[in-house]
Design a protein around this motif. Structure first.
Motif, PDB file in Angstrom:
ATOM      1  N   ASN A 104       0.860  -1.180   0.000  1.00  0.00           N
ATOM      2  CA  ASN A 104       0.000   0.000   0.000  1.00  0.00           C
ATOM      3  C   ASN A 104       0.899   1.233   0.000  1.00  0.00           C
ATOM      4  O   ASN A 104       1.550   1.544   0.998  1.00  0.00           O
TER       5      ASN A 104
ATOM      6  N   ASP B 103       0.218   4.243   0.146  1.00  0.00           N
ATOM      7  CA  ASP B 103      -0.246   5.353   0.982  1.00  0.00           C
ATOM      8  C   ASP B 103       0.261   5.271   2.414  1.00  0.00           C
ATOM      9  O   ASP B 103       0.220   6.268   3.141  1.00  0.00           O
ATOM     10  N   ASP B 104       0.727   4.096   2.825  1.00  0.00           N
ATOM     11  CA  ASP B 104       1.248   4.005   4.191  1.00  0.00           C
ATOM     12  C   ASP B 104       2.542   3.190   4.289  1.00  0.00           C
ATOM     13  O   ASP B 104       2.954   2.794   5.379  1.00  0.00           O
TER      14      ASP B 104
ATOM     15  N   THR C 137       6.367   2.336   4.659  1.00  0.00           N
ATOM     16  CA  THR C 137       7.382   3.017   5.467  1.00  0.00           C
ATOM     17  C   THR C 137       8.784   2.651   4.989  1.00  0.00           C
ATOM     18  O   THR C 137       8.984   1.678   4.255  1.00  0.00           O
TER      19      THR C 137
ATOM     20  N   ASP D  94       8.561  10.728   1.396  1.00  0.00           N
ATOM     21  CA  ASP D  94       8.215   9.320   1.621  1.00  0.00           C
ATOM     22  C   ASP D  94       7.230   8.789   0.581  1.00  0.00           C
ATOM     23  O   ASP D  94       6.360   7.964   0.890  1.00  0.00           O
ATOM     24  N   ARG D  95       7.383   9.259  -0.649  1.00  0.00           N
ATOM     25  CA  ARG D  95       6.494   8.802  -1.719  1.00  0.00           C
ATOM     26  C   ARG D  95       7.316   8.203  -2.859  1.00  0.00           C
ATOM     27  O   ARG D  95       8.550   8.245  -2.863  1.00  0.00           O
TER      28      ARG D  95
END
Length: 333
Positions: free
Chosen positions: A145, A147-148, A150, A198-199
Motif C-alpha cells: 500500500n 499510501d502508508d 514506510t 516518503d512517496r
C-alpha cells in the motif's frame, strides 16, 4: 556479443538484433533496419542448416548472445534474443562498416504494397489466433500500500522480488525533473500539491486517454535518463522510491544506496497493459508541458520488480550472473 551487455535492458529484451555489414556507415545502418522487417525464422534455419557465411553468423551470434544470460527485461534468463538478422552489401576492403539495431520484445509491423491501384486495406487479426492468457503473479508476490508504506518496510524488500502496488504515486520524467531542479537551485518552493516526502515517483509520460480510459498507454521510461537527478531528488525532496524501466547506472545506484531508497522496475514494452492498473489520474503541476506534466496516479495491483534495494544491490547485475552459471552448467552436463 561485446556490445549487447553494454546496451542494458532499455531495449526491452528479448527482441531481435538487426545487423548491417558493408556499403557506407549510413548504408550499413539502413541494412540493419531493413533486416528487422523479415519474419523470425532462426529455428527453421537451425533445422535446415546454414547455406552461407551470413547464415552461419546468425546462428553463432544468436547462441553467443543467449549464453550471456541477460534474459527478459535484463533480469536474467535463457532467452535474450529471438532472432538475429544480417544483411550485407559490397564495400571497399579498407572500409567495412558494421551496424547493429536492437528491436524490442514488443516489435510489430505489417507488410503492404502501394501500387497506385487504390488503398492498401489492413485486415485486423482475429483475437482467436492468440492463446488465452490468465494473469497470475503467484503466491510469492507481496502487496504494498503506497499510501502508508514506510522506510522500515522497504528495507526488507529483496532484489528480484515481485510487488503489487496499490495507492497513490506521482509521475515525472526528464522535463519535470529539470523544472524541479531549477526551482530547488533558485530556492523556490515546489508547486502546490507536489510533495515527494516518503512517496514514489513513476518515470512515465502517459498518452492522453480516449473514451472511457482513465489514462492512455502509460509504460515506464528508461530510468538511466533520470540518474543525474537521483541524488537531488532523494536529498532535497524526501523521495523514497522510484519506478521505471530497465537498470540504473552507477550514479543512480550510489544515490539509492546512500539515501536507503529503492528502485522498482515496471514491465517495458507493455504500456497499454500497465495502464490497466491505473484507476485514477490527475495533473497536479506543470500542466503546460502536456505528457511531461507531473500527475498523481492511483493504482491497484500494479506489478513491479525490486530492481535495486536499499543496500544498492541491483538485480540487473545479479540476475544475469546467476543465469550465466546455470547456462554453463547445462552446457557441461
Amino acid at each position: 556479443v561485446k556490445t549487447v551487455p553494454t546496451m542494458g535492458a532499455g531495449w526491452c529484451p528479448p527482441g531481435m538484433l538487426g545487423i548491417g555489414i558493408g556499403g557506407t556507415a549510413e548504408k550499413a545502418m539502413l541494412l540493419a533496419k531493413e533486416s528487422l522487417m523479415d519474419p523470425i525464422d532462426i529455428h527453421e534455419l537451425r533445422v535446415r542448416g546454414p547455406k552461407n557465411r551470413a547464415e552461419e553468423l546468425r546462428l553463432e551470434i544468436f547462441d553467443a548472445v543467449n549464453d550471456l544470460g541477460i534474459g527478459a527485461q535484463g533480469l536474467g534468463g535463457l532467452t535474450t534474443v529471438l532472432d538475429v538478422k544480417i544483411m550485407d552489401y559490397p564495400t571497399h576492403a579498407a572500409n567495412k562498416p558494421v551496424a547493429m539495431i536492437p528491436n524490442c520484445a514488443a516489435t510489430r509491423h505489417t507488410h503492404f504494397m502501394l501500387d497506385g491501384s487504390g488503398p492498401s486495406l489492413q485486415t485486423p487479426p482475429s483475437l482467436d489466433d492468440w492463446p488465452d492468457i490468465t494473469w497470475d503473479v503467484g503466491p510469492s508476490a507481496k502487496r504494498v500500500n503506497l499510501d502508508d508504506v514506510t522506510r522500515d518496510e522497504i528495507s526488507t524488500w529483496q532484489p528480484g522480488e515481485t510487488l503489487l502496488l496499490s495507492g497513490k504515486m506521482l509521475t515525472g520524467r526528464d522535463a519535470a525533473h529539470k523544472r524541479i531542479q531549477t526551482l530547488i537551485e533558485n530556492g523556490e518552493p515546489l508547486p502546490d500539491g507536489v510533495d515527494f516526502t516518503d512517496r514514489f515517483i513513476y518515470y512515465v509520460g502517459p498518452v492522453d486517454p480516449v473514451r472511457e480510459e482513465v489514462v492512455g498507454p502509460a509504460g515506464p521510461t528508461t530510468a538511466t535518463r533520470m540518474d543525474k537527478f537521483t541524488e537531488m531528488m532523494l536529498d532535497k525532496t524526501g523521495l523514497m522510491g522510484m519506478i521505471g524501466k530497465a537498470e540504473r547506472g552507477s550514479v543512480g545506484i550510489e544515490a539509492i544506496k546512500k539515501h536507503k531508497a529503492v528502485y522498482l522496475m515496471a514491465v517495458g514494452g507493455a504500456a497499454y497493459l500497465v495502464s490497466k492498473a491505473i484507476i485514477n489520474a490527475k495533473v497536479i503541476a506543470f500542466e503546460e508541458m502536456g505528457m511531461e506534466a507531473i500527475q498523481e496516479f492511483e493504482v491497484k495491483d500494479m506489478p513491479v520488480t525490486v530492481a535495486v534495494d536499499v543496500n544498492g544491490n541491483a538485480v540487473h547485475k545479479t540476475g544475469p550472473q546467476e543465469w550465466q552459471k546455470i547456462i554453463l552448467q547445462r552446457k557441461s552436463a
